[in-house]
Scaffold this motif. Structure first.
Motif, PDB file in Angstrom:
ATOM      1  N   ASN A 150       0.825  -1.212   0.000  1.00  0.00           N
ATOM      2  CA  ASN A 150       0.000   0.000   0.000  1.00  0.00           C
ATOM      3  C   ASN A 150       0.856   1.258   0.000  1.00  0.00           C
ATOM      4  O   ASN A 150       0.597   2.210  -0.740  1.00  0.00           O
ATOM      5  N   THR A 151       1.885   1.257   0.851  1.00  0.00           N
ATOM      6  CA  THR A 151       2.785   2.420   0.901  1.00  0.00           C
ATOM      7  C   THR A 151       3.547   2.561  -0.404  1.00  0.00           C
ATOM      8  O   THR A 151       3.733   3.666  -0.925  1.00  0.00           O
ATOM      9  N   ILE A 152       3.984   1.441  -0.942  1.00  0.00           N
ATOM     10  CA  ILE A 152       4.728   1.455  -2.203  1.00  0.00           C
ATOM     11  C   ILE A 152       3.846   1.949  -3.335  1.00  0.00           C
ATOM     12  O   ILE A 152       4.270   2.760  -4.177  1.00  0.00           O
ATOM     13  N   LYS A 153       2.607   1.490  -3.366  1.00  0.00           N
ATOM     14  CA  LYS A 153       1.690   1.925  -4.424  1.00  0.00           C
ATOM     15  C   LYS A 153       1.417   3.423  -4.338  1.00  0.00           C
ATOM     16  O   LYS A 153       1.367   4.119  -5.360  1.00  0.00           O
ATOM     17  N   ALA A 154       1.257   3.942  -3.109  1.00  0.00           N
ATOM     18  CA  ALA A 154       1.009   5.372  -2.938  1.00  0.00           C
ATOM     19  C   ALA A 154       2.197   6.189  -3.446  1.00  0.00           C
ATOM     20  O   ALA A 154       2.030   7.220  -4.112  1.00  0.00           O
ATOM     21  N   TYR A 155       3.415   5.722  -3.129  1.00  0.00           N
ATOM     22  CA  TYR A 155       4.619   6.407  -3.628  1.00  0.00           C
ATOM     23  C   TYR A 155       4.636   6.396  -5.152  1.00  0.00           C
ATOM     24  O   TYR A 155       4.928   7.410  -5.791  1.00  0.00           O
ATOM     25  N   TRP A 156       4.334   5.238  -5.731  1.00  0.00           N
ATOM     26  CA  TRP A 156       4.391   5.084  -7.194  1.00  0.00           C
ATOM     27  C   TRP A 156       3.386   6.014  -7.864  1.00  0.00           C
ATOM     28  O   TRP A 156       3.701   6.676  -8.857  1.00  0.00           O
ATOM     29  N   GLN A 157       2.180   6.080  -7.321  1.00  0.00           N
ATOM     30  CA  GLN A 157       1.152   6.922  -7.919  1.00  0.00           C
ATOM     31  C   GLN A 157       1.522   8.402  -7.847  1.00  0.00           C
ATOM     32  O   GLN A 157       1.188   9.175  -8.745  1.00  0.00           O
ATOM     33  N   GLU A 158       2.228   8.777  -6.796  1.00  0.00           N
ATOM     34  CA  GLU A 158       2.623  10.176  -6.648  1.00  0.00           C
ATOM     35  C   GLU A 158       3.839  10.532  -7.494  1.00  0.00           C
ATOM     36  O   GLU A 158       3.921  11.640  -8.040  1.00  0.00           O
ATOM     37  N   ASN A 159       4.785   9.611  -7.614  1.00  0.00           N
ATOM     38  CA  ASN A 159       6.072   9.943  -8.241  1.00  0.00           C
ATOM     39  C   ASN A 159       6.350   9.264  -9.566  1.00  0.00           C
ATOM     40  O   ASN A 159       7.248   9.686 -10.304  1.00  0.00           O
ATOM     41  N   CYS A 160       5.616   8.201  -9.883  1.00  0.00           N
ATOM     42  CA  CYS A 160       5.921   7.415 -11.080  1.00  0.00           C
ATOM     43  C   CYS A 160       4.667   7.117 -11.899  1.00  0.00           C
ATOM     44  O   CYS A 160       4.558   6.069 -12.537  1.00  0.00           O
ATOM     45  N   ALA A 161       3.707   8.055 -11.877  1.00  0.00           N
ATOM     46  CA  ALA A 161       2.430   7.819 -12.545  1.00  0.00           C
ATOM     47  C   ALA A 161       2.574   7.682 -14.057  1.00  0.00           C
ATOM     48  O   ALA A 161       1.670   7.172 -14.728  1.00  0.00           O
ATOM     49  N   ASP A 162       3.695   8.121 -14.601  1.00  0.00           N
ATOM     50  CA  ASP A 162       3.909   7.995 -16.046  1.00  0.00           C
ATOM     51  C   ASP A 162       4.352   6.590 -16.437  1.00  0.00           C
ATOM     52  O   ASP A 162       4.469   6.283 -17.626  1.00  0.00           O
ATOM     53  N   LEU A 163       4.595   5.715 -15.459  1.00  0.00           N
ATOM     54  CA  LEU A 163       4.983   4.327 -15.724  1.00  0.00           C
ATOM     55  C   LEU A 163       3.877   3.388 -15.270  1.00  0.00           C
ATOM     56  O   LEU A 163       3.133   3.706 -14.340  1.00  0.00           O
ATOM     57  N   PRO A 164       3.762   2.205 -15.903  1.00  0.00           N
ATOM     58  CA  PRO A 164       2.837   1.197 -15.368  1.00  0.00           C
ATOM     59  C   PRO A 164       3.265   0.835 -13.951  1.00  0.00           C
ATOM     60  O   PRO A 164       4.457   0.825 -13.636  1.00  0.00           O
ATOM     61  N   PHE A 165       2.293   0.547 -13.099  1.00  0.00           N
ATOM     62  CA  PHE A 165       2.630   0.171 -11.722  1.00  0.00           C
ATOM     63  C   PHE A 165       3.216  -1.233 -11.731  1.00  0.00           C
ATOM     64  O   PHE A 165       2.506  -2.225 -11.882  1.00  0.00           O
ATOM     65  N   VAL A 166       4.514  -1.316 -11.585  1.00  0.00           N
ATOM     66  CA  VAL A 166       5.222  -2.573 -11.806  1.00  0.00           C
ATOM     67  C   VAL A 166       4.906  -3.631 -10.751  1.00  0.00           C
ATOM     68  O   VAL A 166       5.120  -4.811 -10.966  1.00  0.00           O
ATOM     69  N   PHE A 167       4.351  -3.236  -9.618  1.00  0.00           N
ATOM     70  CA  PHE A 167       4.138  -4.202  -8.544  1.00  0.00           C
ATOM     71  C   PHE A 167       2.683  -4.599  -8.363  1.00  0.00           C
ATOM     72  O   PHE A 167       2.338  -5.291  -7.418  1.00  0.00           O
TER      73      PHE A 167
END
Length: 368
Positions: A150-167
């Protein structure tokens, strides 16, 4: 003829040296001296003479890695007129620059240019998970901590939204990163003698790259018509040349390793791979400075959207291995839309082959 060639090279070297700053010349000379020291340990007086000894296993892996690092640093310093050690970004900038290649031959062999953009924020997360940063870990019922999706997904959505969520469908991949269970090499792994891992694999999202990639389009593996349209005659001919078959599927990881490398652990290319590399880069370059290999996880993720990867029920072999509980190595795979798409990074036994698993090769600078 040899004497004339040597003399011409010496004059050319003096001219190049004169154009460089004293600081760079001193650095280049020191790199060359260190390379010769490695050579001297094995009774040869020139870097070219070390190649056969590397190939036959005479040179230990640590000296092979050191020699290749020195050669790479020498290339960068000599061509860019800079001292790489003063610039922590030199490797990244080196790998993202376009290298010379035969465009007509590349098209004939089914390859095209591919630029992979750096993504520092994704790398920060990778490093944090690898180092078990408390911000991205949670307590486990059985004791200890595990990655907190959950924490990792939140980070990804905030900082890496231009990439597919790899996890998104791949908790196991997160676990393997955190537990250091990803490996760059097989470590001589065979069924009867599993080996301890020597080199961890960490996804390299921060490294921008220029590569040549096989340009066939992904397809649904059970649709022969779709496959026929997606894989060009040029690509089929290339697979016939490398693997003895025209299709891009139904090739085991063990077969890939045998056909592409004479020594996979030391990344020594096979003769057939060297011939393909020579064709792609053309004359005047050293094929030993390049590598024909599988696409890495981080590369696949970063180009997935633009290349429309992960939309079919097709797995793709990816560079790197997962270390299993019995110490054996399983090859990384990803991209099957029915198993998480780009997020579904998994692993398969190296003997596995089937129509649902494909091969895409890239030509990169060695070390990329």
């Amino acid at each position: 003829m040899r004497e004339g060639t040597d003399m011409s090279h010496a004059v050319s070297s003096r001219m190049v040296k004169a154009r460089r700053s004293p600081e760079v010349n001193s650095y280049v000379d020191d790199l060359a001296r260190q390379m010769l020291e490695v050579c001297a340990r094995y009774g040869v007086d020139h870097p070219a003479k070390l190649a056969p000894l590397i190939k036959d296993g005479t040179v230990p892996s640590e000296d092979v890695r050191r020699f290749r690092e020195l050669r790479l640093a020498l290339m960068e310093a000599a061509t860019e007129n800079c001292v790489p050690s003063r610039n922590t970004e030199w490797k990244k900038s080196f790998f993202e620059k376009a290298f010379a290649y035969d465009k007509e031959k590349a098209a004939e062999l089914g390859f095209s240019e591919l630029r992979v953009e750096a993504h520092p924020k994704a790398q920060e997360l990778m490093d944090a998970i690898y180092n078990r940063d408390p911000r991205f870990m949670k307590a486990h019922a059985g004791g200890g901590t595990v990655p907190d999706e959950n924490t990792i997904k939140a980070y990804w959505q905030e900082n890496c939204a231009d990439l597919p969520f790899v996890f998104g469908g791949s908790d196991l991949f997160l676990y393997r990163v955190a537990e250091h269970l990803l490996s760059d090499t097989i470590d001589r792994d065979v069924d009867t003698t599993p080996q301890t891992m020597t080199r961890s694999h960490i996804p390299r999202f921060s490294q921008a790259e220029f590569v040549l990639a096989m340009d066939w389009k992904e397809f649904n593996h059970e649709d022969a018509t779709e496959e026929a349209a997606a894989v060009s005659p040029q690509t089929r001919a290339m697979f016939k040349r490398l693997f003895g078959q025209e299709g891009v599927v139904d090739i085991s990881r063990d077969t890939l390793n045998r056909r592409l490398f004479s020594d996979h652990d030391e990344r020594v290319p096979s003769e057939r791979a060297i011939k393909v590399i020579r064709d792609l880069i053309g004359p005047g370059q050293d094929p030993n400075d390049y590598e024909l290999r599988l696409m890495r996880v981080d590369e696949y993720v970063r180009v997935a959207t633009s290349k429309e990867y992960g939309r079919k029920n097709l797995w793709t072999w990816l560079d790197g291995y997962a270390r299993l509980s019995d110490e054996h190595r399983a090859g990384l795979v990803g991209g099957n839309r029915q198993s998480g798409s780009v997020a579904g990074i998994s692993a398969e036994y190296r003997v596995k082959q089937g129509r649902n698993t494909a091969v895409r090769l890239v030509l990169s600078r060695k070390g990329a």
